[in-house]
Scaffold this motif. Structure first.
Motif: not given
Length: 403
Positions: A277, A279, A157-158, A169-170, A153-155
């Motif tokens: 966020k 998600e 990839k950020r 990216t995912r 998820g987001e963490n």
């Protein structure tokens, strides 16, 4: 030392409540639980009349001691964000028992915590289960490693997107995990071949840990919120055959039937946060009840310090308000997290043979006005609430000092 907690409303969690019951602890272990327990001569007696007696709560996903409160940069050891594959890293090596979170845990009736690396990396490292009182993490140790932490998820990839490197990216996050397990499969084959041929073999700390996951020795704790990321977690687990535990599972209710069918447990939470966020858009206190009714084995987490650890029971209470069965709510912070994390031979219930981790409450712990009055770990009193103040026993004090 023998200890008998008598006359309380005893809630074993994995058995029927006993009004006026007794919990007998011998040499740090629960020896007997019942209404007619014979108390040995010379036993220390604690009168719990008018109070509730429960096992210590189990936090299945927290960052106590690795993300210290009120310390800022100096106390932040949760994420080693310089390597996407941190399987060789151990939360054990970063825990500071002096973190005030451990005192908070005891004040909320939490006696056991599974401490995990953070979610900045696709593979974050090894988790550890500890008791919430002691001079050093080695004294507090319950199980090490307890699992391996991973994140989708987001963490991640950020974190790595900001560094302009894989994974941004995912697709990239999943690829890092998949590549790591393929390398671990090859490593295992080479190691086995070397053993058969009695040849020397250069060990690799990262691969050794991943092989233990592939072999079923260590479960895979997968940080994931969105339903599509949960589906990716299921897909990866299916490819490599490891035991999957969903952590957070914000949108797990959307795949509740699939999770139940595949016997994948969910450690859900934190539940007291804002939707900070994308998600987290479907974060809701109703979700635990939906998962439980679908037959998913459920534990509730604070993800401390995201939600303060002593609010663990309050999250369960408000989940009950939004549809979670009350008995299941208590199981979700006791026997369920213990079983999910492989600790149920030591903690999570009041049962003969388990550790004497017992909490005396002023009333039903699901009542927000109740408080933990006395907390025992392995039969030793480590926290007492008296005269309007909670006091944790000094872990550096030993009776032998006064001999």
């Amino acid at each position: 030392m023998n200890l008998a907690i008598t006359s309380g409303y005893v809630v074993p969690v994995d058995g029927d409540p006993i009004d006026g019951g007794t919990v007998l602890i011998t040499n740090g272990k629960i020896a007997e639980v019942g209404a007619d327990v014979r108390i040995p001569e010379g036993c220390t007696i604690v009168d719990a009349a008018g109070s509730w007696v429960l096992p210590g709560f189990v936090e299945a996903h927290g960052h106590l001691g690795v993300h210290e409160e009120a310390e800022g940069w100096a106390g932040s050891d949760t994420n080693e964000m310089t390597d996407p594959n941190g399987a060789r890293l151990r939360a054990l090596d970063a825990i500071n028992p002096a973190d005030m979170a451990f005192a908070d845990a005891l004040s909320g009736g939490v006696t056991t915590a599974v401490i995990k690396p953070g979610s900045g990396n696709p593979i974050g490292g090894q988790t550890v289960a500890v008791k919430c009182w002691g001079r050093s993490v080695d004294e507090m140790l319950l199980k090490e490693p307890a699992s391996v932490k991973s994140a989708l998820g987001e963490n991640p990839k950020r974190v790595y997107g900001d560094q302009k490197k894989l994974p941004s990216t995912r697709q990239g996050v999943a690829a890092v995990i998949r590549d790591a397990f393929m390398k671990a499969q090859d490593y295992r084959a080479r190691k086995e071949a070397a053993a058969r041929e009695d040849k020397p073999f250069d060990r690799d700390g990262t691969m050794e840990v991943l092989v233990r996951v592939l072999d079923g020795e260590l479960p895979w704790c997968q940080h994931t919120h969105r339903a599509d990321d949960i589906a990716t977690a299921l897909r990866l687990a299916g490819e490599f055959g490891y035991r999957l535990i969903i952590n957070h599972g914000t949108e797990g209710h959307l795949l509740a039937d699939v999770l139940a069918e595949r016997n994948v447990p969910v450690i859900i939470g934190p539940l007291f946060t804002s939707r900070s966020k994308v998600e987290l858009r479907q974060r809701s206190l109703r979700n635990p009840g939906i998962l439980a009714r679908a037959g998913v084995e459920l534990a509730i987490t604070t993800d401390h310090p995201v939600v303060p650890i002593h609010f663990l029971v309050h999250q369960a209470t408000l989940a009950v308000k939004e549809g979670l069965d009350a008995a299941e709510a208590l199981r979700s912070i006791t026997v369920n997290p213990a079983r999910i994390m492989g600790l149920d031979d030591r903690v999570g219930a009041l049962r003969p043979g388990l550790d004497g981790d017992v909490v005396i409450w002023s009333g039903d712990p699901l009542d927000v006005m109740s408080r933990a009055l006395r907390v025992f770990i392995s039969g030793r009193e480590v926290y007492t609430y008296t005269d309007g103040e909670g006091v944790m026993a000094d872990p550096y004090y030993r009776e032998s000092h006064n001999r």
